[in-house]
Design a protein around this motif. Structure first.
Motif, PDB file in Angstrom:
ATOM      1  N   GLY A 411      59.458  69.764  34.290  1.00 36.81           N
ATOM      2  CA  GLY A 411      58.998  69.460  32.936  1.00 36.81           C
ATOM      3  C   GLY A 411      60.005  68.674  32.131  1.00 36.81           C
ATOM      4  O   GLY A 411      60.160  68.882  30.928  1.00 36.81           O
ATOM      5  N   LEU A 412      60.684  67.712  32.789  1.00 43.25           N
ATOM      6  CA  LEU A 412      61.731  66.937  32.136  1.00 43.25           C
ATOM      7  C   LEU A 412      61.347  65.465  32.060  1.00 43.25           C
ATOM      8  O   LEU A 412      60.622  64.948  32.908  1.00 43.25           O
ATOM      9  CB  LEU A 412      63.053  67.062  32.917  1.00 43.25           C
ATOM     10  CG  LEU A 412      63.630  68.458  33.081  1.00 43.25           C
ATOM     11  CD1 LEU A 412      64.843  68.421  34.005  1.00 43.25           C
ATOM     12  CD2 LEU A 412      64.008  69.056  31.721  1.00 43.25           C
ATOM     13  N   VAL A 413      61.862  64.802  31.042  1.00 34.98           N
ATOM     14  CA  VAL A 413      61.760  63.353  30.938  1.00 34.98           C
ATOM     15  C   VAL A 413      63.176  62.814  30.721  1.00 34.98           C
ATOM     16  O   VAL A 413      63.966  63.400  29.981  1.00 34.98           O
ATOM     17  CB  VAL A 413      60.818  62.916  29.796  1.00 34.98           C
ATOM     18  CG1 VAL A 413      61.289  63.426  28.441  1.00 34.98           C
ATOM     19  CG2 VAL A 413      60.666  61.400  29.776  1.00 34.98           C
ATOM     20  N   ALA A 414      63.503  61.711  31.396  1.00 31.60           N
ATOM     21  CA  ALA A 414      64.821  61.089  31.259  1.00 31.60           C
ATOM     22  C   ALA A 414      64.642  59.620  30.935  1.00 31.60           C
ATOM     23  O   ALA A 414      63.678  58.978  31.369  1.00 31.60           O
ATOM     24  CB  ALA A 414      65.626  61.267  32.536  1.00 31.60           C
ATOM     25  N   PHE A 415      65.591  59.066  30.187  1.00 29.80           N
ATOM     26  CA  PHE A 415      65.533  57.651  29.843  1.00 29.80           C
ATOM     27  C   PHE A 415      66.943  57.168  29.531  1.00 29.80           C
ATOM     28  O   PHE A 415      67.864  57.952  29.288  1.00 29.80           O
ATOM     29  CB  PHE A 415      64.592  57.401  28.660  1.00 29.80           C
ATOM     30  CG  PHE A 415      64.976  58.127  27.400  1.00 29.80           C
ATOM     31  CD1 PHE A 415      65.795  57.529  26.458  1.00 29.80           C
ATOM     32  CD2 PHE A 415      64.510  59.412  27.171  1.00 29.80           C
ATOM     33  CE1 PHE A 415      66.147  58.205  25.303  1.00 29.80           C
ATOM     34  CE2 PHE A 415      64.859  60.091  26.008  1.00 29.80           C
ATOM     35  CZ  PHE A 415      65.684  59.488  25.073  1.00 29.80           C
ATOM     36  N   ALA A 416      67.098  55.846  29.546  1.00 29.98           N
ATOM     37  CA  ALA A 416      68.382  55.199  29.256  1.00 29.98           C
ATOM     38  C   ALA A 416      68.228  54.341  28.013  1.00 29.98           C
ATOM     39  O   ALA A 416      67.198  53.703  27.808  1.00 29.98           O
ATOM     40  CB  ALA A 416      68.814  54.339  30.442  1.00 29.98           C
ATOM     41  N   SER A 417      69.265  54.318  27.179  1.00 28.20           N
ATOM     42  CA  SER A 417      69.158  53.667  25.872  1.00 28.20           C
ATOM     43  C   SER A 417      70.217  52.588  25.684  1.00 28.20           C
ATOM     44  O   SER A 417      71.286  52.616  26.293  1.00 28.20           O
ATOM     45  CB  SER A 417      69.300  54.708  24.763  1.00 28.20           C
ATOM     46  OG  SER A 417      69.400  54.097  23.492  1.00 28.20           O
ATOM     47  N   THR A 438      77.794  56.622  28.422  1.00 27.93           N
ATOM     48  CA  THR A 438      78.370  55.633  29.326  1.00 27.93           C
ATOM     49  C   THR A 438      79.174  54.637  28.490  1.00 27.93           C
ATOM     50  O   THR A 438      79.240  54.758  27.265  1.00 27.93           O
ATOM     51  CB  THR A 438      77.277  54.899  30.123  1.00 27.93           C
ATOM     52  OG1 THR A 438      76.663  53.902  29.295  1.00 27.93           O
ATOM     53  CG2 THR A 438      76.205  55.860  30.619  1.00 27.93           C
ATOM     54  N   ASP A 439      79.752  53.664  29.156  1.00 23.97           N
ATOM     55  CA  ASP A 439      80.557  52.669  28.453  1.00 23.97           C
ATOM     56  C   ASP A 439      79.842  51.327  28.312  1.00 23.97           C
ATOM     57  O   ASP A 439      80.467  50.322  27.974  1.00 23.97           O
ATOM     58  CB  ASP A 439      81.887  52.459  29.181  1.00 23.97           C
ATOM     59  CG  ASP A 439      82.762  53.703  29.170  1.00 23.97           C
ATOM     60  OD1 ASP A 439      82.757  54.405  28.147  1.00 23.97           O
ATOM     61  OD2 ASP A 439      83.430  53.969  30.180  1.00 23.97           O
ATOM     62  N   GLY A 440      78.529  51.310  28.569  1.00 30.03           N
ATOM     63  CA  GLY A 440      77.780  50.066  28.461  1.00 30.03           C
ATOM     64  C   GLY A 440      76.339  50.345  28.102  1.00 30.03           C
ATOM     65  O   GLY A 440      75.827  51.460  28.310  1.00 30.03           O
ATOM     66  N   LEU A 441      75.653  49.340  27.540  1.00 33.03           N
ATOM     67  CA  LEU A 441      74.245  49.552  27.210  1.00 33.03           C
ATOM     68  C   LEU A 441      73.435  49.763  28.484  1.00 33.03           C
ATOM     69  O   LEU A 441      73.755  49.219  29.544  1.00 33.03           O
ATOM     70  CB  LEU A 441      73.694  48.395  26.380  1.00 33.03           C
ATOM     71  CG  LEU A 441      73.668  46.986  26.970  1.00 33.03           C
ATOM     72  CD1 LEU A 441      72.433  46.758  27.826  1.00 33.03           C
ATOM     73  CD2 LEU A 441      73.726  45.960  25.845  1.00 33.03           C
ATOM     74  N   CYS A 442      72.416  50.577  28.386  1.00 34.44           N
ATOM     75  CA  CYS A 442      71.606  50.961  29.544  1.00 34.44           C
ATOM     76  C   CYS A 442      70.235  50.305  29.448  1.00 34.44           C
ATOM     77  O   CYS A 442      69.519  50.482  28.457  1.00 34.44           O
ATOM     78  CB  CYS A 442      71.470  52.475  29.622  1.00 34.44           C
ATOM     79  SG  CYS A 442      73.055  53.339  29.774  1.00 34.44           S
ATOM     80  N   TYR A 443      69.877  49.559  30.490  1.00 30.07           N
ATOM     81  CA  TYR A 443      68.638  48.775  30.502  1.00 30.07           C
ATOM     82  C   TYR A 443      67.979  48.998  31.857  1.00 30.07           C
ATOM     83  O   TYR A 443      67.943  48.123  32.701  1.00 30.07           O
ATOM     84  CB  TYR A 443      68.982  47.302  30.286  1.00 30.07           C
ATOM     85  CG  TYR A 443      67.839  46.391  29.880  1.00 30.07           C
ATOM     86  CD1 TYR A 443      66.514  46.824  29.863  1.00 30.07           C
ATOM     87  CD2 TYR A 443      68.092  45.087  29.501  1.00 30.07           C
ATOM     88  CE1 TYR A 443      65.488  45.980  29.487  1.00 30.07           C
ATOM     89  CE2 TYR A 443      67.067  44.222  29.130  1.00 30.07           C
ATOM     90  CZ  TYR A 443      65.768  44.675  29.124  1.00 30.07           C
ATOM     91  OH  TYR A 443      64.743  43.837  28.759  1.00 30.07           O
ATOM     92  N   THR A 444      67.433  50.209  32.057  1.00 28.85           N
ATOM     93  CA  THR A 444      66.935  50.605  33.365  1.00 28.85           C
ATOM     94  C   THR A 444      66.107  51.880  33.219  1.00 28.85           C
ATOM     95  O   THR A 444      66.131  52.518  32.166  1.00 28.85           O
ATOM     96  CB  THR A 444      68.115  50.848  34.334  1.00 28.85           C
ATOM     97  OG1 THR A 444      67.627  51.225  35.608  1.00 28.85           O
ATOM     98  CG2 THR A 444      69.032  51.948  33.817  1.00 28.85           C
ATOM     99  N   SER A 445      65.390  52.228  34.263  1.00 29.47           N
ATOM    100  CA  SER A 445      64.711  53.521  34.323  1.00 29.47           C
ATOM    101  C   SER A 445      65.478  54.434  35.278  1.00 29.47           C
ATOM    102  O   SER A 445      65.853  54.002  36.373  1.00 29.47           O
ATOM    103  CB  SER A 445      63.277  53.371  34.846  1.00 29.47           C
ATOM    104  OG  SER A 445      62.458  52.707  33.916  1.00 29.47           O
TER     105      SER A 445
END
Length: 552
Positions: A411-417, A438-445
């Protein structure tokens, strides 16, 4: 494969002079100066820095003379080098060749394709002659993998490699064996009283072989970001291009089954990844339209003239008969929206308005009958899948550009921002369970797999989280930005980088088992076919197919 030092008695004194210069000027010891390791920031015992050598005109001329003494009988050929280290050496070789009236031309291989102008990755003109690649050192073979991959994309295979110093590393020797390349060096590390500690791991040949490649000639190098990812279905691979073309290829041969050019798609064309369900393909385009095509023919079934632009990717929920996608408007206040369309007709059932352009895509949370989407409103929202009614909102510090992922079992949802964090929430309530900075912007699933979460970041790392205990357990340095979404293939996590390397990582041990070098950046997830095959696009809209060669 040959791996040897140059045999040039005529240049013996010159070779000794170069050696003495390197010994006196280019070898730095850790007990004399602080030396920082690239991989972990730890202390190095020694370092070879050949820049003082390459900035000395007499030494450069001497090295060029050694090159010509050992290679002039191989003419005609071209000389190629990878930026930046090889450029002074390449220039000196060309100039010395011109003095001796040798008809030779040069090629500069870029580490990354130029993003404007001619958008080239190779500077210079390939003329059909054999190619000798030059470099300062040869260690792991990573630089040569890049060079040879780029040349192979143009239909060329370099005949040999000339370097100053061969480290004789196990990974470098392995690369020369795999590619049947002659490595010719003036020196080895032992000539300077040094050696490296080679890996004790047993070498395992790659399990994959390239089946085919398809060059679209549609890619734009301007934006190195996730674009239209390949989708496999029923022996076909579908993807969109920067010129606004939807292409369907035969998965076994790479030949075109059909292609459709969409009108007025602007500079970005199609960044939306297709959703294929049954006999239909759903995709959005930067002309603001959502399309449904027949999978086998490419015939248009319906089109919804939705908005000004669409960069979002559709998802299909066949049990509800709906396809969900983000819209972008030229409105002063309501610039975006998340909409549900009828899968059969394209008719809009409902739309949830947003204040900013909607780049992100949705994921379906089945047990909650909800779709969950990241937005440019700096949040992630959950909406009732049938009515579009708001369920919950989780605020972030910046945009969420790519789709979340669901672990239905937990019952979890994860995302990168874009706020440089990876989040794990309760999918039913939106309550935060974990945030990994993290040390950088996240552009992924992210990817949920067997109790673990894998997610890349612009800081060049792949992060691994134990979701049962909600704690980070790994941070793998992949040496280039990780915008491609990871996938699971045969017990391994497969993820690409902007360095053009596709990594195969053991799901349990987190060891890198294999890697494949492609000529351009990889910013999308692979598409997995049948019998262990997979398909990977570069950000230049070229696609490469790989088959399982042997069982490891």
């Amino acid at each position: 494969m040959l791996d040897n030092k140059v045999d040039c008695p005529e240049a013996g004194a010159v070779i000794q002079n170069i050696h003495d210069f390197i010994e006196a000027t280019c070898i730095i010891r850790g007990d004399e100066e602080r030396l920082i390791g690239r991989s972990d920031g730890g202390a190095l015992k020694w370092l070879i820095d050949l820049r003082p050598l390459f900035l000395n005109p007499k030494m450069l001329e001497a090295i060029a003379n050694v090159f010509w003494e050992t290679n002039r009988t191989k003419l005609p050929f071209q000389v190629a080098g990878l930026e930046v280290a090889a450029i002074p050496l390449l220039t000196a070789i060309l100039m010395q060749g011109a003095k001796n009236s040798y008809d030779v031309s040069g090629l500069i291989i870029r580490k990354e394709r130029k993003r404007y102008g001619r958008g080239r990755v190779i500077e210079g003109e390939l003329n059909g002659n054999p190619i000798i690649v030059v470099d300062d050192i040869f260690n792991s073979g990573a630089s040569m993998r890049k060079v040879f991959s780029i040349l192979a994309a143009e239909g060329y295979h370099a005949s040999s490699v000339f370097v100053l110093i061969d480290y004789r590393s196990s990974s470098g020797l392995r690369w020369t064996e795999e590619n049947e390349v002659e490595i010719s060096s003036i020196y080895t590390l032992s000539d300077f009283g040094m050696s490296i500690e080679n890996s004790s791991k047993k070498y395992v040949k790659s399990a994959y072989k390239k089946a085919w490649s398809f060059r679209s000639n549609d890619g734009s190098p301007f934006s190195m970001v996730p674009k239209s990812a390949p989708v496999y279905s029923q022996g076909m691979v579908v993807f969109g291009t920067d010129k606004g073309t939807v292409i369907c290829l035969d998965s076994s041969s790479g030949t075109i089954r059909w292609k459709v050019s969409l009108p007025n798609t602007g500079r970005k064309g199609i960044w939306s990844s297709a959703c294929v369900h049954g006999e239909y393909v759903y995709i959005g385009a930067y002309n603001g339209n959502v399309y449904c095509f027949e999978l086998r023919t490419g015939n248009e079934v319906w089109v919804n003239y939705a908005c000004e632009w669409i960069g979002s990717s559709p998802i299909c929920v066949p049990q509800l008969g709906l396809v969900y996608i983000g819209f972008e408007y030229e409105h002063p206040r309501t610039k975006g929206g998340i909409a549900a369309l009828d899968m059969r007709t394209g008719t809009k059932r409902w739309e949830f308005p947003l204040s900013q352009y909607q780049h992100g895509s949705s994921i379906f949370f089945a047990s909650g009958n909800a779709i969950i989407t990241g937005t440019n409103d700096h949040n992630v929202i959950s909406l009732d899948a049938e009515s579009g009614a708001h369920k919950w909102t989780f605020e972030t510090k910046r945009s969420v550009k790519y789709a979340p992922s669901i672990d239905n079992e937990r019952g979890l949802v994860a995302f990168a921002s874009y706020d440089k964090s990876i989040y794990v929430l309760d999918a039913s309530t939106g309550v935060k369970r974990l945030e990994v900075q993290t040390d950088g912007l996240c552009y992924t699933s992210p990817l949920f797999s067997d109790g673990r979460l894998f997610c890349g970041s612009g800081d060049r790392r792949l992060y691994v989280v134990d979701v049962d205990n909600m704690r980070p357990i790994g941070r793998l340095d992949l040496k280039a930005r990780v915008y491609a979404s990871p996938r699971r293939l045969g017990g391994q996590i497969v993820v690409g980088t902007t360095g053009g390397v596709l990594y195969f990582i053991d799901e349990k041990s987190l060891d890198v088992i294999d890697q494949i070098q492609l000529p351009d950046a990889i910013t999308n997830a692979i598409a997995i076919g049948e019998h262990g095959s997979f398909y990977v696009t570069t950000y230049m809209n070229d696609i490469h197919a790989f088959d399982l060669a042997e069982v490891k």
